[in-house]
Design a protein around this motif. Structure first.
Motif, PDB file in Angstrom:
ATOM      1  N   CYS A  52      21.027  53.179  34.692  1.00 50.12           N
ATOM      2  CA  CYS A  52      20.806  53.135  33.235  1.00 50.12           C
ATOM      3  C   CYS A  52      20.377  51.739  32.786  1.00 50.12           C
ATOM      4  O   CYS A  52      19.403  51.585  32.044  1.00 50.12           O
ATOM      5  N   ILE A  53      21.109  50.756  33.228  1.00 47.01           N
ATOM      6  CA  ILE A  53      20.833  49.385  32.815  1.00 47.01           C
ATOM      7  C   ILE A  53      19.469  48.926  33.323  1.00 47.01           C
ATOM      8  O   ILE A  53      18.653  48.406  32.561  1.00 47.01           O
ATOM      9  N   ARG A  54      19.216  49.136  34.595  1.00 45.26           N
ATOM     10  CA  ARG A  54      17.941  48.684  35.178  1.00 45.26           C
ATOM     11  C   ARG A  54      16.748  49.370  34.511  1.00 45.26           C
ATOM     12  O   ARG A  54      15.736  48.748  34.206  1.00 45.26           O
ATOM     13  N   TYR A  55      16.860  50.662  34.261  1.00 46.92           N
ATOM     14  CA  TYR A  55      15.767  51.398  33.626  1.00 46.92           C
ATOM     15  C   TYR A  55      15.502  50.856  32.219  1.00 46.92           C
ATOM     16  O   TYR A  55      14.360  50.598  31.842  1.00 46.92           O
ATOM     17  N   ALA A  56      16.558  50.681  31.436  1.00 50.84           N
ATOM     18  CA  ALA A  56      16.397  50.167  30.070  1.00 50.84           C
ATOM     19  C   ALA A  56      15.809  48.757  30.088  1.00 50.84           C
ATOM     20  O   ALA A  56      14.912  48.447  29.294  1.00 50.84           O
ATOM     21  N   GLN A  57      16.285  47.915  30.977  1.00 49.08           N
ATOM     22  CA  GLN A  57      15.771  46.551  31.046  1.00 49.08           C
ATOM     23  C   GLN A  57      14.302  46.523  31.446  1.00 49.08           C
ATOM     24  O   GLN A  57      13.510  45.779  30.871  1.00 49.08           O
ATOM     25  N   SER A  58      13.916  47.326  32.399  1.00 46.81           N
ATOM     26  CA  SER A  58      12.537  47.291  32.883  1.00 46.81           C
ATOM     27  C   SER A  58      11.555  47.980  31.932  1.00 46.81           C
ATOM     28  O   SER A  58      10.350  47.807  32.065  1.00 46.81           O
ATOM     29  N   HIS A  59      12.076  48.746  30.961  1.00 46.30           N
ATOM     30  CA  HIS A  59      11.200  49.434  30.011  1.00 46.30           C
ATOM     31  C   HIS A  59      11.391  48.940  28.577  1.00 46.30           C
ATOM     32  O   HIS A  59      10.916  49.566  27.632  1.00 46.30           O
ATOM     33  N   GLY A  60      12.097  47.833  28.411  1.00 49.12           N
ATOM     34  CA  GLY A  60      12.315  47.286  27.076  1.00 49.12           C
ATOM     35  C   GLY A  60      13.107  48.225  26.188  1.00 49.12           C
ATOM     36  O   GLY A  60      12.874  48.291  24.982  1.00 49.12           O
ATOM     37  N   GLY A  61      14.050  48.953  26.787  1.00 53.13           N
ATOM     38  CA  GLY A  61      14.781  49.974  26.048  1.00 53.13           C
ATOM     39  C   GLY A  61      16.208  49.605  25.738  1.00 53.13           C
ATOM     40  O   GLY A  61      16.662  48.470  25.963  1.00 53.13           O
ATOM     41  N   TYR A  62      16.900  50.570  25.203  1.00 53.23           N
ATOM     42  CA  TYR A  62      18.305  50.476  24.847  1.00 53.23           C
ATOM     43  C   TYR A  62      19.049  51.608  25.546  1.00 53.23           C
ATOM     44  O   TYR A  62      18.444  52.575  25.982  1.00 53.23           O
ATOM     45  N   VAL A  63      20.376  51.486  25.613  1.00 57.56           N
ATOM     46  CA  VAL A  63      21.191  52.535  26.208  1.00 57.56           C
ATOM     47  C   VAL A  63      22.140  53.055  25.132  1.00 57.56           C
ATOM     48  O   VAL A  63      22.888  52.289  24.528  1.00 57.56           O
ATOM     49  N   VAL A  64      22.065  54.351  24.884  1.00 54.75           N
ATOM     50  CA  VAL A  64      22.968  54.990  23.930  1.00 54.75           C
ATOM     51  C   VAL A  64      24.170  55.483  24.736  1.00 54.75           C
ATOM     52  O   VAL A  64      24.058  56.415  25.530  1.00 54.75           O
ATOM     53  N   THR A  65      25.297  54.812  24.536  1.00 54.62           N
ATOM     54  CA  THR A  65      26.486  55.096  25.338  1.00 54.62           C
ATOM     55  C   THR A  65      27.721  54.551  24.646  1.00 54.62           C
ATOM     56  O   THR A  65      27.619  53.632  23.834  1.00 54.62           O
ATOM     57  N   ASN A  66      28.850  55.102  24.986  1.00 57.85           N
ATOM     58  CA  ASN A  66      30.113  54.527  24.534  1.00 57.85           C
ATOM     59  C   ASN A  66      30.775  53.729  25.662  1.00 57.85           C
ATOM     60  O   ASN A  66      31.870  53.210  25.498  1.00 57.85           O
ATOM     61  N   ASP A  67      30.102  53.635  26.778  1.00 57.41           N
ATOM     62  CA  ASP A  67      30.556  52.821  27.905  1.00 57.41           C
ATOM     63  C   ASP A  67      30.106  51.393  27.640  1.00 57.41           C
ATOM     64  O   ASP A  67      28.930  51.144  27.390  1.00 57.41           O
ATOM     65  N   MET A  68      31.014  50.452  27.692  1.00 55.25           N
ATOM     66  CA  MET A  68      30.658  49.052  27.447  1.00 55.25           C
ATOM     67  C   MET A  68      30.173  48.348  28.716  1.00 55.25           C
ATOM     68  O   MET A  68      29.802  47.188  28.683  1.00 55.25           O
ATOM     69  N   TYR A  69      30.181  49.047  29.843  1.00 55.62           N
ATOM     70  CA  TYR A  69      29.724  48.508  31.133  1.00 55.62           C
ATOM     71  C   TYR A  69      30.468  47.237  31.541  1.00 55.62           C
ATOM     72  O   TYR A  69      29.928  46.389  32.235  1.00 55.62           O
ATOM     73  N   ARG A  70      31.709  47.108  31.140  1.00 53.19           N
ATOM     74  CA  ARG A  70      32.491  45.924  31.512  1.00 53.19           C
ATOM     75  C   ARG A  70      32.650  45.816  33.028  1.00 53.19           C
ATOM     76  O   ARG A  70      32.581  44.724  33.581  1.00 53.19           O
ATOM     77  N   ASP A  71      32.874  46.963  33.688  1.00 49.74           N
ATOM     78  CA  ASP A  71      33.047  46.932  35.144  1.00 49.74           C
ATOM     79  C   ASP A  71      31.764  46.498  35.840  1.00 49.74           C
ATOM     80  O   ASP A  71      31.790  45.752  36.818  1.00 49.74           O
ATOM     81  N   HIS A  72      30.629  46.926  35.324  1.00 43.46           N
ATOM     82  CA  HIS A  72      29.344  46.526  35.898  1.00 43.46           C
ATOM     83  C   HIS A  72      29.158  45.016  35.753  1.00 43.46           C
ATOM     84  O   HIS A  72      28.803  44.329  36.710  1.00 43.46           O
ATOM     85  N   VAL A  73      29.412  44.499  34.572  1.00 42.22           N
ATOM     86  CA  VAL A  73      29.233  43.073  34.305  1.00 42.22           C
ATOM     87  C   VAL A  73      30.213  42.244  35.132  1.00 42.22           C
ATOM     88  O   VAL A  73      29.835  41.254  35.753  1.00 42.22           O
ATOM     89  N   SER A  74      31.459  42.653  35.161  1.00 42.97           N
ATOM     90  CA  SER A  74      32.468  41.860  35.882  1.00 42.97           C
ATOM     91  C   SER A  74      32.242  41.852  37.390  1.00 42.97           C
ATOM     92  O   SER A  74      32.701  40.946  38.086  1.00 42.97           O
TER      93      SER A  74
END
Length: 116
Positions: A52-74
């Motif tokens: 989700c993150i990689r796709y949004a970043q590579s396409h200049g997009g946003y992610v509609v989610t209630n997940d804050m991705y804290r585990d991914h970032v940490s």
């Protein structure tokens, strides 16, 4: 058809482990969205946050989610990369809720402010 039968058999075997809320309500709708290119699945064994993150970043997009991705970032080892990712998620994640059957994205999200 054969793949669908196999999938159904696997679900029957796993049925005790699957909560009703994990099963889609409208499989036909999901298939239609996939065929239109509006919904993209990820392999079940992979970490879907990364997709989700990689796709949004590579396409200049946003992610509609209630997940804050804290585990991914940490999980990011490099401090500077982790901070960059944290800032990106803060400015590109749009939370949402449902009011009855109506989808309501976060009304406080500001695309202009978050796009700079």
């Amino acid at each position: 058809k054969v793949a669908e039968k196999r999938r159904a058999q696997r679900l029957e075997v796993m049925k005790g482990d699957i909560r009703k809320t994990q099963l889609p309500n409208d499989v036909k709708l999901l298939r239609d969205l996939v065929s239109q290119g509006l919904l993209i699945g990820t392999p079940p064994q992979d970490y879907d946050d990364s997709y989700c993150i990689r796709y949004a970043q590579s396409h200049g997009g946003y992610v509609v989610t209630n997940d804050m991705y804290r585990d991914h970032v940490s999980a990011i080892k490099d401090r500077q990369t982790r901070e960059t990712q944290r800032n990106w998620t803060k400015s590109h994640l749009i939370s949402y809720t449902f009011v009855g059957d109506e989808f309501l994205p976060n009304p406080n999200f500001n695309f202009e402010q978050n796009n700079s």
